[in-house]
Motif scaffolding. Sequence first.
Motif, PDB file in Angstrom:
ATOM      1  N   MET A  45      35.884  57.633   5.016  1.00 54.85           N
ATOM      2  CA  MET A  45      37.465  57.542   4.301  1.00 54.85           C
ATOM      3  C   MET A  45      38.122  59.306   2.787  1.00 54.85           C
ATOM      4  O   MET A  45      38.769  59.432   2.810  1.00 54.85           O
ATOM      5  CB  MET A  45      37.011  57.179   2.763  1.00 54.85           C
ATOM      6  CG  MET A  45      36.750  55.532   3.674  1.00 54.85           C
ATOM      7  SD  MET A  45      38.095  54.297   3.952  1.00 54.85           S
ATOM      8  CE  MET A  45      39.706  54.798   2.653  1.00 54.85           C
ATOM      9  N   GLY A  46      37.470  59.858   2.619  1.00 58.70           N
ATOM     10  CA  GLY A  46      37.927  61.354   2.527  1.00 58.70           C
ATOM     11  C   GLY A  46      38.467  62.239   3.405  1.00 58.70           C
ATOM     12  O   GLY A  46      39.529  63.028   2.282  1.00 58.70           O
ATOM     13  N   ALA A  47      38.880  61.693   4.462  1.00 60.82           N
ATOM     14  CA  ALA A  47      39.609  62.199   5.540  1.00 60.82           C
ATOM     15  C   ALA A  47      40.976  61.189   6.022  1.00 60.82           C
ATOM     16  O   ALA A  47      41.571  61.687   7.192  1.00 60.82           O
ATOM     17  CB  ALA A  47      38.509  63.099   6.939  1.00 60.82           C
ATOM     18  N   TYR A  48      40.812  60.336   4.520  1.00 56.68           N
ATOM     19  CA  TYR A  48      42.111  59.073   5.354  1.00 56.68           C
ATOM     20  C   TYR A  48      43.778  59.695   5.531  1.00 56.68           C
ATOM     21  O   TYR A  48      44.278  59.133   6.246  1.00 56.68           O
ATOM     22  CB  TYR A  48      42.002  57.948   4.716  1.00 56.68           C
ATOM     23  CG  TYR A  48      43.072  58.941   2.909  1.00 56.68           C
ATOM     24  CD1 TYR A  48      43.862  58.120   3.221  1.00 56.68           C
ATOM     25  CD2 TYR A  48      42.052  59.166   2.078  1.00 56.68           C
ATOM     26  CE1 TYR A  48      44.774  58.391   1.545  1.00 56.68           C
ATOM     27  CE2 TYR A  48      42.749  59.702   0.743  1.00 56.68           C
ATOM     28  CZ  TYR A  48      44.323  59.405   0.720  1.00 56.68           C
ATOM     29  OH  TYR A  48      44.561  59.241  -0.773  1.00 56.68           O
ATOM     30  N   ILE A  49      43.878  60.952   4.968  1.00 58.95           N
ATOM     31  CA  ILE A  49      45.450  61.215   5.385  1.00 58.95           C
ATOM     32  C   ILE A  49      45.788  62.026   6.893  1.00 58.95           C
ATOM     33  O   ILE A  49      46.397  62.259   7.320  1.00 58.95           O
ATOM     34  CB  ILE A  49      45.503  62.033   4.124  1.00 58.95           C
ATOM     35  CG1 ILE A  49      44.833  63.911   4.144  1.00 58.95           C
ATOM     36  CG2 ILE A  49      45.474  61.389   2.825  1.00 58.95           C
ATOM     37  CD1 ILE A  49      45.185  64.482   3.358  1.00 58.95           C
TER      38      ILE A  49
ATOM     39  N   ILE B 217      48.824  65.455  -4.291  1.00 56.56           N
ATOM     40  CA  ILE B 217      47.953  66.455  -4.657  1.00 56.56           C
ATOM     41  C   ILE B 217      46.490  66.756  -3.793  1.00 56.56           C
ATOM     42  O   ILE B 217      46.544  67.535  -3.721  1.00 56.56           O
ATOM     43  CB  ILE B 217      48.017  65.926  -5.993  1.00 56.56           C
ATOM     44  CG1 ILE B 217      48.525  65.519  -7.269  1.00 56.56           C
ATOM     45  CG2 ILE B 217      46.510  67.170  -6.553  1.00 56.56           C
ATOM     46  CD1 ILE B 217      48.721  65.748  -8.805  1.00 56.56           C
ATOM     47  N   ILE B 218      46.082  65.827  -3.351  1.00 58.20           N
ATOM     48  CA  ILE B 218      45.303  65.889  -2.866  1.00 58.20           C
ATOM     49  C   ILE B 218      45.249  66.439  -1.654  1.00 58.20           C
ATOM     50  O   ILE B 218      44.848  67.565  -0.286  1.00 58.20           O
ATOM     51  CB  ILE B 218      44.541  64.665  -2.134  1.00 58.20           C
ATOM     52  CG1 ILE B 218      43.452  65.062  -1.705  1.00 58.20           C
ATOM     53  CG2 ILE B 218      45.264  64.088  -0.797  1.00 58.20           C
ATOM     54  CD1 ILE B 218      41.931  64.002  -1.207  1.00 58.20           C
ATOM     55  N   THR B 219      46.609  66.764  -0.891  1.00 53.87           N
ATOM     56  CA  THR B 219      47.634  67.530   0.241  1.00 53.87           C
ATOM     57  C   THR B 219      47.674  69.066  -0.375  1.00 53.87           C
ATOM     58  O   THR B 219      48.226  70.274   1.172  1.00 53.87           O
ATOM     59  CB  THR B 219      48.553  66.914   1.100  1.00 53.87           C
ATOM     60  OG1 THR B 219      49.787  66.982  -0.362  1.00 53.87           O
ATOM     61  CG2 THR B 219      48.168  65.553   1.259  1.00 53.87           C
ATOM     62  N   HIS B 220      47.464  69.196  -1.596  1.00 54.80           N
ATOM     63  CA  HIS B 220      47.289  70.690  -1.640  1.00 54.80           C
ATOM     64  C   HIS B 220      46.291  71.302  -1.643  1.00 54.80           C
ATOM     65  O   HIS B 220      46.155  72.419  -1.799  1.00 54.80           O
ATOM     66  CB  HIS B 220      48.378  70.536  -3.406  1.00 54.80           C
ATOM     67  CG  HIS B 220      50.099  70.400  -2.881  1.00 54.80           C
ATOM     68  ND1 HIS B 220      50.842  71.227  -3.072  1.00 54.80           N
ATOM     69  CD2 HIS B 220      50.104  69.477  -3.196  1.00 54.80           C
ATOM     70  CE1 HIS B 220      51.400  70.875  -2.843  1.00 54.80           C
ATOM     71  NE2 HIS B 220      51.616  69.533  -3.097  1.00 54.80           N
ATOM     72  N   GLY B 221      45.297  71.017  -1.499  1.00 51.07           N
ATOM     73  CA  GLY B 221      43.884  71.092  -2.084  1.00 51.07           C
ATOM     74  C   GLY B 221      42.833  70.931  -2.744  1.00 51.07           C
ATOM     75  O   GLY B 221      42.388  71.944  -3.020  1.00 51.07           O
TER      76      GLY B 221
END
Length: 232
Positions: free
Chosen positions: A99-103, A73-77
Amino acid sequence: MLAVESLDAGYGDLQILYGVDLSIDEGEYVVVVGPNGAGKSTVMKSVFGLTTHLGGRIEFNGERIDGRRPEEIITHGIGYVPQTDNVFPSLTVEENLEMGAYILDEVPQDALAAVFDRFPILAERRDQKVGSMSGGQQQMVAMGRALMLDPDLLLLDEPSAGLAPDLVEDMFDRVDAINDAGTAVLIVEQNAAEALRRCDRGYVLVQGRNRYVDSGEALLADQQVRQDFLGG
């Protein structure tokens, strides 16, 4: 942008939400209020894939996301700031933000700079362990981390909880600034009157069901709402 329709959800076999409807348009500021145990946080957790989906649908930008895991879900914005345990105390400010940009393959330096620009105190203390910071500063770290992927929608669960009274207005001002910059905001908040004064639209939940929905201004002016949920 976000459409929650006839949502039934809970935790395992325990159902908390019954047919809840909620929507957020692009750039909108929406607040969910209600008594303790009304299911406010469960609505937010359901949007982020942290509950058991029992029925209904959740769409984000026209795509169904109900039943998906948070890391998808986080990748959807969508960014999410939980009420508690929302920082890594043993890590520094900068490490928390990273860590907020771990993906991503690497930390976007422009996003990091934007967070430091929005929260200057974090830039000054970028090498400080977050566990040694005040509650208000930790909340800035948590919000900053959620903003590292520049989400279209930011979910905030009780952001004023545990803050000293003189810090609450500052926290709300920062949420206003995030929204003014174009990020839609969905906030669950115990300080209902202040949240409703600032939002575009508010939802009142009672026992896991929609009770009222209107502009924040209209809900504040509604005598029944004030009497039942805002202390008169």
